[in-house]
Structures are given as C-alpha cells and as structure tokens.
Design a protein around this motif. Structure first.
Motif, PDB file in Angstrom:
ATOM      1  N   SER A  43       0.790  -1.230   0.000  1.00  0.00           N
ATOM      2  CA  SER A  43       0.000   0.000   0.000  1.00  0.00           C
ATOM      3  C   SER A  43       0.822   1.281   0.000  1.00  0.00           C
ATOM      4  CB  SER A  43      -0.949   0.009   1.197  1.00  0.00           C
ATOM      5  OG  SER A  43      -0.211  -0.020   2.405  1.00  0.00           O
ATOM      6  N   ASP A  44       2.122   1.196   0.250  1.00  0.00           N
ATOM      7  CA  ASP A  44       2.941   2.403   0.300  1.00  0.00           C
ATOM      8  C   ASP A  44       3.593   2.765  -1.041  1.00  0.00           C
ATOM      9  OD1 ASP A  44       4.621   0.207   0.350  1.00  0.00           O
ATOM     10  OD2 ASP A  44       6.064   1.120   1.721  1.00  0.00           O
ATOM     11  N   VAL A  45       3.390   1.966  -2.080  1.00  0.00           N
ATOM     12  CA  VAL A  45       3.977   2.240  -3.390  1.00  0.00           C
ATOM     13  C   VAL A  45       3.229   3.410  -4.026  1.00  0.00           C
ATOM     14  CG1 VAL A  45       4.457   1.282  -5.682  1.00  0.00           C
ATOM     15  CG2 VAL A  45       4.661  -0.166  -3.654  1.00  0.00           C
ATOM     16  N   PRO A  46       3.960   4.379  -4.598  1.00  0.00           N
ATOM     17  CA  PRO A  46       3.299   5.527  -5.221  1.00  0.00           C
ATOM     18  C   PRO A  46       2.459   5.135  -6.448  1.00  0.00           C
ATOM     19  CG  PRO A  46       5.631   5.977  -4.851  1.00  0.00           C
ATOM     20  CD  PRO A  46       5.415   4.519  -4.586  1.00  0.00           C
ATOM     21  N   VAL A  47       1.420   5.890  -6.682  1.00  0.00           N
ATOM     22  CA  VAL A  47       0.496   5.650  -7.788  1.00  0.00           C
ATOM     23  C   VAL A  47       1.226   5.554  -9.128  1.00  0.00           C
ATOM     24  CG1 VAL A  47      -1.376   6.682  -9.140  1.00  0.00           C
ATOM     25  CG2 VAL A  47      -1.518   6.621  -6.642  1.00  0.00           C
TER      26      VAL A  47
ATOM     27  N   SER B   4       1.092   2.393 -11.650  1.00  0.00           N
ATOM     28  CA  SER B   4       0.595   2.584 -13.016  1.00  0.00           C
ATOM     29  C   SER B   4       1.611   2.111 -14.046  1.00  0.00           C
ATOM     30  CB  SER B   4       0.242   4.055 -13.258  1.00  0.00           C
ATOM     31  OG  SER B   4      -0.817   4.445 -12.408  1.00  0.00           O
ATOM     32  N   ARG B   5       2.875   2.361 -13.791  1.00  0.00           N
ATOM     33  CA  ARG B   5       3.926   1.885 -14.700  1.00  0.00           C
ATOM     34  C   ARG B   5       3.986   0.360 -14.734  1.00  0.00           C
ATOM     35  NH1 ARG B   5       8.323   6.420 -12.996  1.00  0.00           N
ATOM     36  NH2 ARG B   5       7.715   7.962 -14.553  1.00  0.00           N
ATOM     37  N   ARG B   6       3.823  -0.254 -13.599  1.00  0.00           N
ATOM     38  CA  ARG B   6       3.818  -1.724 -13.551  1.00  0.00           C
ATOM     39  C   ARG B   6       2.606  -2.289 -14.293  1.00  0.00           C
ATOM     40  NH1 ARG B   6       5.659  -3.156  -7.307  1.00  0.00           N
ATOM     41  NH2 ARG B   6       7.441  -1.749  -7.261  1.00  0.00           N
TER      42      ARG B   6
ATOM     43  N   THR C 237      -7.543   0.316  -9.832  1.00  0.00           N
ATOM     44  CA  THR C 237      -7.852   0.122 -11.239  1.00  0.00           C
ATOM     45  C   THR C 237      -7.590   1.393 -12.043  1.00  0.00           C
ATOM     46  OG1 THR C 237     -10.152   0.850 -11.073  1.00  0.00           O
ATOM     47  CG2 THR C 237      -9.703  -1.493 -10.595  1.00  0.00           C
ATOM     48  N   GLU C 238      -7.681   1.259 -13.356  1.00  0.00           N
ATOM     49  CA  GLU C 238      -7.546   2.422 -14.237  1.00  0.00           C
ATOM     50  C   GLU C 238      -8.562   3.509 -13.869  1.00  0.00           C
ATOM     51  OE1 GLU C 238      -6.185   0.393 -18.436  1.00  0.00           O
ATOM     52  OE2 GLU C 238      -8.295   0.271 -17.842  1.00  0.00           O
ATOM     53  N   ARG C 239      -9.753   3.092 -13.517  1.00  0.00           N
ATOM     54  CA  ARG C 239     -10.787   4.066 -13.128  1.00  0.00           C
ATOM     55  C   ARG C 239     -10.378   4.810 -11.859  1.00  0.00           C
ATOM     56  NH1 ARG C 239     -16.088   3.519 -15.203  1.00  0.00           N
ATOM     57  NH2 ARG C 239     -16.913   4.125 -13.166  1.00  0.00           N
ATOM     58  N   ASP C 240      -9.743   4.106 -10.924  1.00  0.00           N
ATOM     59  CA  ASP C 240      -9.251   4.774  -9.715  1.00  0.00           C
ATOM     60  C   ASP C 240      -8.203   5.815 -10.077  1.00  0.00           C
ATOM     61  OD1 ASP C 240     -10.854   3.185  -8.027  1.00  0.00           O
ATOM     62  OD2 ASP C 240      -9.320   1.628  -7.935  1.00  0.00           O
ATOM     63  N   ALA C 241      -7.327   5.469 -11.006  1.00  0.00           N
ATOM     64  CA  ALA C 241      -6.297   6.411 -11.438  1.00  0.00           C
ATOM     65  C   ALA C 241      -6.939   7.658 -12.037  1.00  0.00           C
ATOM     66  CB  ALA C 241      -5.360   5.753 -12.447  1.00  0.00           C
ATOM     67  N   SER C 242      -7.950   7.464 -12.853  1.00  0.00           N
ATOM     68  CA  SER C 242      -8.615   8.601 -13.497  1.00  0.00           C
ATOM     69  C   SER C 242      -9.415   9.443 -12.517  1.00  0.00           C
ATOM     70  CB  SER C 242      -9.567   8.112 -14.590  1.00  0.00           C
ATOM     71  OG  SER C 242      -8.853   7.514 -15.630  1.00  0.00           O
ATOM     72  N   PHE C 243     -10.246   8.793 -11.727  1.00  0.00           N
ATOM     73  CA  PHE C 243     -11.188   9.521 -10.883  1.00  0.00           C
ATOM     74  C   PHE C 243     -10.628   9.930  -9.530  1.00  0.00           C
ATOM     75  CE2 PHE C 243     -14.624   6.869 -13.187  1.00  0.00           C
ATOM     76  CZ  PHE C 243     -14.512   7.663 -14.302  1.00  0.00           C
ATOM     77  N   ARG C 244      -9.875   9.050  -8.895  1.00  0.00           N
ATOM     78  CA  ARG C 244      -9.397   9.332  -7.541  1.00  0.00           C
ATOM     79  C   ARG C 244      -8.046  10.050  -7.505  1.00  0.00           C
ATOM     80  NH1 ARG C 244     -10.936   3.708  -4.360  1.00  0.00           N
ATOM     81  NH2 ARG C 244     -13.189   3.932  -4.605  1.00  0.00           N
ATOM     82  N   VAL C 245      -7.307   9.984  -8.603  1.00  0.00           N
ATOM     83  CA  VAL C 245      -5.995  10.638  -8.633  1.00  0.00           C
ATOM     84  C   VAL C 245      -6.029  11.843  -9.562  1.00  0.00           C
ATOM     85  CG1 VAL C 245      -3.530  10.340  -9.054  1.00  0.00           C
ATOM     86  CG2 VAL C 245      -4.850   8.450  -8.083  1.00  0.00           C
ATOM     87  N   LEU C 246      -6.202  11.605 -10.863  1.00  0.00           N
ATOM     88  CA  LEU C 246      -6.160  12.704 -11.832  1.00  0.00           C
ATOM     89  C   LEU C 246      -7.258  13.730 -11.593  1.00  0.00           C
ATOM     90  CD1 LEU C 246      -5.294  10.765 -15.097  1.00  0.00           C
ATOM     91  CD2 LEU C 246      -3.789  12.207 -13.711  1.00  0.00           C
ATOM     92  N   ALA C 247      -8.504  13.281 -11.525  1.00  0.00           N
ATOM     93  CA  ALA C 247      -9.616  14.220 -11.357  1.00  0.00           C
ATOM     94  C   ALA C 247      -9.544  14.951 -10.011  1.00  0.00           C
ATOM     95  CB  ALA C 247     -10.951  13.485 -11.487  1.00  0.00           C
TER      96      ALA C 247
ATOM     97  N   ASP D 123      -0.981  14.284  -6.671  1.00  0.00           N
ATOM     98  CA  ASP D 123       0.335  14.048  -7.270  1.00  0.00           C
ATOM     99  C   ASP D 123       0.592  12.545  -7.282  1.00  0.00           C
ATOM    100  OD1 ASP D 123       3.008  13.769  -7.929  1.00  0.00           O
ATOM    101  OD2 ASP D 123       3.734  15.172  -6.405  1.00  0.00           O
ATOM    102  N   PRO D 124       0.673  11.911  -8.464  1.00  0.00           N
ATOM    103  CA  PRO D 124       0.857  10.459  -8.521  1.00  0.00           C
ATOM    104  C   PRO D 124       2.208   9.987  -7.977  1.00  0.00           C
ATOM    105  CG  PRO D 124       0.974  11.416 -10.709  1.00  0.00           C
ATOM    106  CD  PRO D 124       0.573  12.507  -9.776  1.00  0.00           C
ATOM    107  N   ASP D 125       3.186  10.887  -7.879  1.00  0.00           N
ATOM    108  CA  ASP D 125       4.479  10.515  -7.316  1.00  0.00           C
ATOM    109  C   ASP D 125       4.472  10.564  -5.788  1.00  0.00           C
ATOM    110  OD1 ASP D 125       5.972  10.042  -9.740  1.00  0.00           O
ATOM    111  OD2 ASP D 125       5.859  12.211 -10.076  1.00  0.00           O
TER     112      ASP D 125
END
Length: 144
Positions: A20-24, A28-30, A52-62, A66-68
């Motif tokens: 759970s501590d790995v950055p987004v 995503s790269r993996r 999931t990809e949806r989490d990346a879009s909605f919970r991070v990008l939107a 910062d994904p890092d």
C-alpha cells in the motif's frame, strides 16, 4: 464458457501486486508494463485492496493528486469482493454486473492473491469460441 473455473481463466497470467505504500505512478507503470488494468494491494501477502484504471482517473487525476507523492493505499478500493479459484467464470461476471465493477481478485482461502479476473476476459473467451466455430465451419465446407 460461464462454467469454466476461474483458475483456468487466470492460468499462467502475470498480475500486478504491490504494497500500500507504493506511489500511484509506480503502480501505473507496472500495470502498463504487463498490460493490466488493475493492481492488487497486499499487506504481508494478504489482499487488502485493488487499484484500477478508473481509480487512477477519478481518484488521482480528477482529484488533482500528485501520482508521485500519493501512495496507492490512499486511493485504492479497500476490501474488494473476491472469489476462490474454483468458482465459475459466470459467477464472477454476475458479481461484476450486480456490483458495477470490472475486476474481481481471485484469492486462496487465506486471501492471498492468485490473480485478477476482468470483464474483458469474457470478450477473450468469446473470441476463442468464435475462432473455434470458424474453424469448424471451414472444415465442414471442405468436406461438402
């Protein structure tokens, strides 16, 4: 196809599994490297969440995160629905439809991840059946 056990659907398929501590961005790269649309999150080898990809879009990008700097544990879905490897694929499809999600982790009895089944797997299995049907029709045509 619907009666096929999940262990056959996910057989020999690599999946992304992280703590759970790995950055987004790293997760995503993996996911990209393995062409996967979900990552399983574990603590001490036990499933705790899914990203999931949806989490990346909605919970991070939107959300403007910062994904890092954002750990996957902060944006994952906690305690997702899971299934055992002997359950039929049709059961997984039904749960995905009813729950409105596209991925279900497949786990052993100790909640250790074995893989991920996705709605996309239904298309792959249909394509295999379709291909086999085309071969059968071609063979019949040759005989006639």
């Amino acid at each position: 196809m619907p009666t096929r056990p999940l262990k056959e659907v996910i057989a020999e398929r690599e999946f992304v599994c992280v703590s759970s501590d790995v950055p987004v961005r790293e997760v995503s790269r993996r996911m990209l490297a393995l062409n996967r649309s979900a990552a399983l999150v574990t603590e001490h080898g036990v499933l705790t969440g899914i990203f999931t990809e949806r989490d990346a879009s909605f919970r991070v990008l939107a959300a403007g995160l910062d994904p890092d700097a954002t750990p996957i544990g902060a944006v994952m879905t906690h305690n997702p629905q899971t299934l055992g490897a002997d359950k039929p694929f049709g059961h997984a499809l039904h749960l995905m439809y009813e729950g409105g999600y596209r991925h279900i982790p497949v786990v052993d009895r100790n909640r250790r991840p074995l893989g991920v089944v996705s709605a996309r797997d239904a298309l792959a299995l249909d394509a295999l059946d379709f291909g086999a049907e085309l071969v059968r029709r071609e063979e019949i045509t040759v005989i006639l």
